[in-house]
Design a protein around this motif. Structure first.
Motif, PDB file in Angstrom:
ATOM      1  N   VAL A  54       0.879  -1.308   0.244  1.00 17.28           N
ATOM      2  CA  VAL A  54      -0.087   0.117   0.103  1.00 17.28           C
ATOM      3  C   VAL A  54       0.963   1.310  -0.037  1.00 17.28           C
ATOM      4  CG1 VAL A  54      -1.546   1.196   1.391  1.00 17.28           C
ATOM      5  CG2 VAL A  54      -1.935  -1.069   1.052  1.00 17.28           C
ATOM      6  N   LEU A  55       1.880   1.254   0.842  1.00 17.91           N
ATOM      7  CA  LEU A  55       3.006   2.425   0.683  1.00 17.91           C
ATOM      8  C   LEU A  55       3.505   2.686  -0.503  1.00 17.91           C
ATOM      9  CD1 LEU A  55       4.456   1.768   4.388  1.00 17.91           C
ATOM     10  CD2 LEU A  55       2.854   3.692   3.728  1.00 17.91           C
ATOM     11  N   ALA A  56       4.019   1.644  -1.214  1.00 19.05           N
ATOM     12  CA  ALA A  56       4.225   1.777  -2.575  1.00 19.05           C
ATOM     13  C   ALA A  56       3.428   2.287  -3.596  1.00 19.05           C
ATOM     14  CB  ALA A  56       4.965   0.566  -3.160  1.00 19.05           C
ATOM     15  N   ALA A  57       2.042   1.512  -3.546  1.00 15.47           N
ATOM     16  CA  ALA A  57       1.210   2.332  -4.184  1.00 15.47           C
ATOM     17  C   ALA A  57       0.738   3.660  -3.994  1.00 15.47           C
ATOM     18  CB  ALA A  57      -0.366   1.395  -4.132  1.00 15.47           C
ATOM     19  N   LYS A  58       0.767   4.191  -2.867  1.00 17.70           N
ATOM     20  CA  LYS A  58       0.610   5.685  -2.662  1.00 17.70           C
ATOM     21  C   LYS A  58       1.858   6.428  -2.775  1.00 17.70           C
ATOM     22  CE  LYS A  58      -2.330   4.996   1.718  1.00 17.70           C
ATOM     23  NZ  LYS A  58      -2.381   5.519   3.227  1.00 17.70           N
ATOM     24  N   ASP A  59       3.174   5.884  -2.852  1.00 19.08           N
ATOM     25  CA  ASP A  59       4.377   6.528  -3.549  1.00 19.08           C
ATOM     26  C   ASP A  59       4.172   6.572  -4.920  1.00 19.08           C
ATOM     27  OD1 ASP A  59       5.341   6.941  -1.052  1.00 19.08           O
ATOM     28  OD2 ASP A  59       6.618   5.139  -1.327  1.00 19.08           O
ATOM     29  N   ALA A  60       3.585   5.647  -5.479  1.00 18.09           N
ATOM     30  CA  ALA A  60       3.462   5.912  -6.998  1.00 18.09           C
ATOM     31  C   ALA A  60       2.461   6.712  -7.689  1.00 18.09           C
ATOM     32  CB  ALA A  60       2.896   4.437  -7.819  1.00 18.09           C
ATOM     33  N   VAL A  61       1.240   6.900  -6.764  1.00 15.33           N
ATOM     34  CA  VAL A  61       0.122   7.965  -7.032  1.00 15.33           C
ATOM     35  C   VAL A  61       0.874   9.583  -6.960  1.00 15.33           C
ATOM     36  CG1 VAL A  61      -1.887   8.848  -6.398  1.00 15.33           C
ATOM     37  CG2 VAL A  61      -1.751   6.531  -6.574  1.00 15.33           C
ATOM     38  N   LYS A  62       1.637   9.491  -5.954  1.00 15.94           N
ATOM     39  CA  LYS A  62       2.375  11.024  -5.489  1.00 15.94           C
ATOM     40  C   LYS A  62       3.301  11.373  -6.524  1.00 15.94           C
ATOM     41  CE  LYS A  62       1.932  10.820  -0.456  1.00 15.94           C
ATOM     42  NZ  LYS A  62       2.816  10.761   0.643  1.00 15.94           N
ATOM     43  N   ALA A  63       4.257  10.201  -7.255  1.00  9.34           N
ATOM     44  CA  ALA A  63       5.019  10.511  -8.065  1.00  9.34           C
ATOM     45  C   ALA A  63       4.457  10.928  -9.352  1.00  9.34           C
ATOM     46  CB  ALA A  63       6.008   9.342  -8.393  1.00  9.34           C
ATOM     47  N   ALA A  64       3.022  10.064  -9.831  1.00  5.07           N
ATOM     48  CA  ALA A  64       2.401  10.473 -10.970  1.00  5.07           C
ATOM     49  C   ALA A  64       1.959  12.038 -10.900  1.00  5.07           C
ATOM     50  CB  ALA A  64       1.536   9.446 -11.348  1.00  5.07           C
ATOM     51  N   GLU A  65       1.308  12.347  -9.689  1.00  3.73           N
ATOM     52  CA  GLU A  65       0.718  13.630  -9.385  1.00  3.73           C
ATOM     53  C   GLU A  65       2.065  14.767  -9.564  1.00  3.73           C
ATOM     54  OE1 GLU A  65      -2.828  12.439  -6.397  1.00  3.73           O
ATOM     55  OE2 GLU A  65      -0.874  13.250  -5.692  1.00  3.73           O
ATOM     56  N   ARG A  66       2.962  14.475  -9.240  1.00  4.35           N
ATOM     57  CA  ARG A  66       4.139  15.260  -9.091  1.00  4.35           C
ATOM     58  C   ARG A  66       4.629  15.659 -10.814  1.00  4.35           C
ATOM     59  NH1 ARG A  66       7.561  12.487  -7.105  1.00  4.35           N
ATOM     60  NH2 ARG A  66       6.874  12.802  -4.867  1.00  4.35           N
ATOM     61  N   ALA A  67       4.434  14.519 -11.376  1.00  5.98           N
ATOM     62  CA  ALA A  67       5.025  14.672 -12.948  1.00  5.98           C
ATOM     63  C   ALA A  67       3.932  15.486 -13.592  1.00  5.98           C
ATOM     64  CB  ALA A  67       5.079  13.011 -13.673  1.00  5.98           C
ATOM     65  N   LEU A  68       2.692  15.364 -13.223  1.00  7.52           N
ATOM     66  CA  LEU A  68       1.638  16.014 -13.921  1.00  7.52           C
ATOM     67  C   LEU A  68       1.987  17.476 -13.504  1.00  7.52           C
ATOM     68  CD1 LEU A  68      -1.498  14.082 -14.014  1.00  7.52           C
ATOM     69  CD2 LEU A  68      -0.498  15.027 -16.042  1.00  7.52           C
ATOM     70  N   ARG A  69       2.118  17.980 -12.358  1.00  9.34           N
ATOM     71  CA  ARG A  69       2.468  19.206 -11.963  1.00  9.34           C
ATOM     72  C   ARG A  69       3.904  19.886 -12.476  1.00  9.34           C
ATOM     73  NH1 ARG A  69       1.450  17.136  -6.655  1.00  9.34           N
ATOM     74  NH2 ARG A  69       3.789  17.269  -6.284  1.00  9.34           N
ATOM     75  N   ASP A  70       4.914  19.087 -12.631  1.00 12.22           N
ATOM     76  CA  ASP A  70       6.103  19.410 -13.327  1.00 12.22           C
ATOM     77  C   ASP A  70       5.640  19.848 -14.962  1.00 12.22           C
ATOM     78  OD1 ASP A  70       7.355  19.027 -11.016  1.00 12.22           O
ATOM     79  OD2 ASP A  70       8.208  17.111 -11.513  1.00 12.22           O
ATOM     80  N   LEU A  71       4.645  18.936 -15.529  1.00  7.71           N
ATOM     81  CA  LEU A  71       4.422  19.270 -16.764  1.00  7.71           C
ATOM     82  C   LEU A  71       3.998  20.591 -16.775  1.00  7.71           C
ATOM     83  CD1 LEU A  71       3.128  16.885 -19.486  1.00  7.71           C
ATOM     84  CD2 LEU A  71       1.864  18.927 -18.793  1.00  7.71           C
ATOM     85  N   ASP A  72       2.761  20.931 -15.979  1.00  8.04           N
ATOM     86  CA  ASP A  72       2.392  22.074 -15.934  1.00  8.04           C
ATOM     87  C   ASP A  72       3.052  23.353 -15.690  1.00  8.04           C
ATOM     88  OD1 ASP A  72      -0.141  21.271 -16.546  1.00  8.04           O
ATOM     89  OD2 ASP A  72      -0.758  20.995 -14.343  1.00  8.04           O
ATOM     90  N   ASP A  73       4.023  23.056 -15.045  1.00  8.19           N
ATOM     91  CA  ASP A  73       5.153  24.179 -14.632  1.00  8.19           C
ATOM     92  C   ASP A  73       5.783  24.406 -15.987  1.00  8.19           C
ATOM     93  OD1 ASP A  73       4.339  24.260 -12.080  1.00  8.19           O
ATOM     94  OD2 ASP A  73       5.933  22.997 -11.161  1.00  8.19           O
ATOM     95  N   ALA A  74       6.506  23.250 -16.618  1.00  7.26           N
ATOM     96  CA  ALA A  74       7.097  23.549 -17.947  1.00  7.26           C
ATOM     97  C   ALA A  74       6.188  23.980 -18.917  1.00  7.26           C
ATOM     98  CB  ALA A  74       7.659  21.928 -18.249  1.00  7.26           C
ATOM     99  N   LYS A  75       5.228  23.966 -18.941  1.00  3.69           N
ATOM    100  CA  LYS A  75       4.247  24.504 -19.961  1.00  3.69           C
ATOM    101  C   LYS A  75       3.969  26.040 -19.677  1.00  3.69           C
ATOM    102  CE  LYS A  75      -0.556  24.381 -22.135  1.00  3.69           C
ATOM    103  NZ  LYS A  75      -1.741  23.762 -22.063  1.00  3.69           N
ATOM    104  N   GLN A  76       3.880  26.205 -18.521  1.00  2.00           N
ATOM    105  CA  GLN A  76       3.786  27.787 -18.023  1.00  2.00           C
ATOM    106  C   GLN A  76       5.078  28.400 -18.413  1.00  2.00           C
ATOM    107  OE1 GLN A  76       3.192  28.320 -13.834  1.00  2.00           O
ATOM    108  NE2 GLN A  76       2.240  30.330 -14.212  1.00  2.00           N
TER     109      GLN A  76
END
Length: 540
Positions: free
Chosen positions: A97-119
């Motif tokens: 479960v901890l690994a699955a939660k970390d994977a969700v956080k990493a995927a959310e972080r990647a999308l935030r980084d994409l939005d920052d790069a687009k900005q």
């Protein structure tokens, strides 16, 4: 693991008592036909003395009357179950479960980084557009120098800067486009990570808190076993193989389809399947002998008329007096000796997931192969196999069973329950080489007017079976002959050749002919029947 007490002030503790709060999960389950008994086993090392062992993660719906607790290594002195107003539970996420939660956080972080790069790309594009606007305004200014040399230098500078600004604008636009192209893949990665986490973590439901007071004579390990009924079930399924390559044999490959709706996932659970039905009838039925009497017909009619009159008067007066009806007799269900199947490997099964199929074993029996012919309903005979259930255990009924002949799938059918020692009779599809016909040769009816002295019906039927193939067959041919339970309805019939078995399987009027039909051979059976009934009656 020993932890400090978590807001357990509602439970008074003895002096010097320690509180051990343990995380628990289903460790084993016995699944019956309709429910399961789930066990949770936990252990903890305690010191000598009186302590509290707390399990704060039991399902909220547990029935206290059906909860069973056993303790080894200490004496159990009291049990308390609490289902509401619980203290906060400790975080008990496992590594998966901890690994699955970390994977969700990493995927959310990647999308935030994409939005920052687009900005960032958008800012560069905006700056380039502002630069171009400035240069355009400078080129159209009314205060341009009058000197030709200075004007040429200014024009050259505006041209160079416009080119550079336009390049920057185009590069920023392309960078924004490249950044956006990665969004679908990152979005799918986030969805996959969220689905993986959801599969490991069923919806959070309110829990129950179980507190056990234990008294340990000496320091050591204390094991707590908690059992409770839960919503789960299993159904059998079969693959039925008829092997004719050498000796005719019938093989049943048994499997189980298991579903559980307990509100929590089963991970690595030791599973036992039972054919018993503990939820069925356990008390013998009560019999109430009938009191019989006879009455004079005239008196009976008079009493009936009085009863009807009283009922009408009560209904007119709006009486609410209840009408008593005889209670329906209970339907008796008989459960034979139970059989348990211990699944060899631990099972992981999510709450509410599609049924998990678990292979059990294979049973083989010597079989007698024959053809069954029903000319009145079918145009071909059907391949059949009959064997004796020598497994010393009942074979449960299954709604679906796949049937195979020499390894080839023939179709799907139901499988009837077979007690230990009884006969297994299984069909394996049509035999196209065995063709059946049934025709009525002659039919006559007696007087059919409204007024007649007697009614009669006579009929002659011819059944024919042809073997168009190159194989000889043993054939059981079935035909239904009408029967009556009225003395005045006379039924006479004869057959040539005569039937070998009358009232097959105690079914009145069902006749069977046992035939041996060689390749290319045809055999006929003729049945003549005469039915007579009294005048003025209608045959049904």
């Amino acid at each position: 693991m020993r932890l400090l007490a978590l807001a357990l002030t509602a439970f008074p503790l003895a002096a010097n008592a320690e509180v051990y709060t343990l995380a628990s999960a289903p460790t084993s389950a016995t699944v019956y036909r309709g429910f399961a008994m789930v066990s949770r086993d936990v252990s903890v090392d305690v010191t000598a003395g009186t302590h509290e062992v707390v399990l704060a993660d039991l399902p909220q719906w547990i029935d206290p009357a059906r909860l069973r607790v056993a303790v080894t290594g200490a004496d159990l002195t009291a049990t308390r179950l609490r289902t509401d107003a619980l203290p906060p539970a400790p975080d008990t996420d496992n590594d998966a479960v901890l690994a699955a939660k970390d994977a969700v956080k990493a995927a959310e972080r990647a999308l935030r980084d994409l939005d920052d790069a687009k900005q960032d790309a958008g800012l560069a594009q905006t700056a380039a557009a502002a630069r171009l606007a400035f240069l355009q305004g400078l080129a159209e200014s009314e205060t341009l120098p009058s000197d030709a040399q200075a004007l040429a230098e200014l024009a050259q500078m505006i041209e160079a800067q416009t080119f550079t600004a336009t390049q920057a604008q185009i590069a920023a636009r392309r960078a924004a486009r490249d950044v956006e192209e990665a969004r679908p893949e990152l979005t799918r990665a986030l969805a996959d990570a969220q689905a993986a986490l959801a599969a490991l973590t069923p919806p959070v439901e309110q829990k129950s808190l179980l507190t056990l007071s234990v008294d340990a004579d000496a320091a050591g390990a204390v094991t707590v076993s908690v059992q409770y009924p839960a919503n789960a079930t299993w159904t059998p399924t079969y693959d039925v193989f008829l092997d004719r390559a050498e000796d005719d044999s019938l093989t049943l490959r048994r499997a189980a389809l298991i579903n559980q709706y307990t509100g929590e996932n089963w991970e690595g659970v030791a599973l036992t399947l039972s054919t018993l039905a503990p939820s069925g009838q356990v008390v013998p039925s009560e019999l109430y002998p009938s009191l019989l009497r006879f009455e004079d017909k005239a008196m009976r009619a008079k009493l009936s008329a009085q009863t009807r009159s009283m009922s009408e008067d009560l209904a007119f007066a709006g009486s609410t007096e209840p009408v008593m009806e005889a209670a329906a007799s209970p339907m008796v269900q008989f459960d034979g000796p139970g059989v348990s199947y211990v699944v060899a490997q631990p099972v992981t099964l999510a709450h509410g997931a599609e049924g998990s199929r678990i292979a059990l074993d294979a049973l083989s029996f010597e079989a007698r192969v024959f053809a069954r012919a029903v000319p009145s309903a079918d145009t071909t005979a059907f391949l059949m196999a009959k064997a004796t259930n020598t497994s010393a255990e009942p074979l449960l009924a299954a709604a679906r069973a796949q049937v195979f002949v020499d390894g080839a799938l023939v179709g799907q059918t139901a499988f009837d329950a077979v007690p230990a020692g009884d006969k297994i009779v299984q069909a394996f599809g049509p035999i196209e080489d065995l063709r059946l016909t049934r025709s009525v040769l002659d039919r006559s009816e007696g007087d059919r007017g409204l007024i007649s002295r007697s009614n009669a019906q006579e009929q002659e039927v011819l059944m024919r079976i042809e073997n168009l193939g190159a194989q000889s067959w043993d054939i059981e041919l079935h035909e239904a002959i009408p029967y009556s339970e009225q003395d005045d309805l006379e039924i006479d019939w004869s057959a040539s050749p005569t039937a070998d078995v009358r009232d097959v399987e105690e079914r009145r009027g069902l006749m069977q002919w046992n035939l041996e039909l060689d390749a290319g051979e045809t055999q006929e059976i003729t049945i003549e029947q005469s039915i007579r009934w009294p005048d003025g009656k209608v045959l049904r």
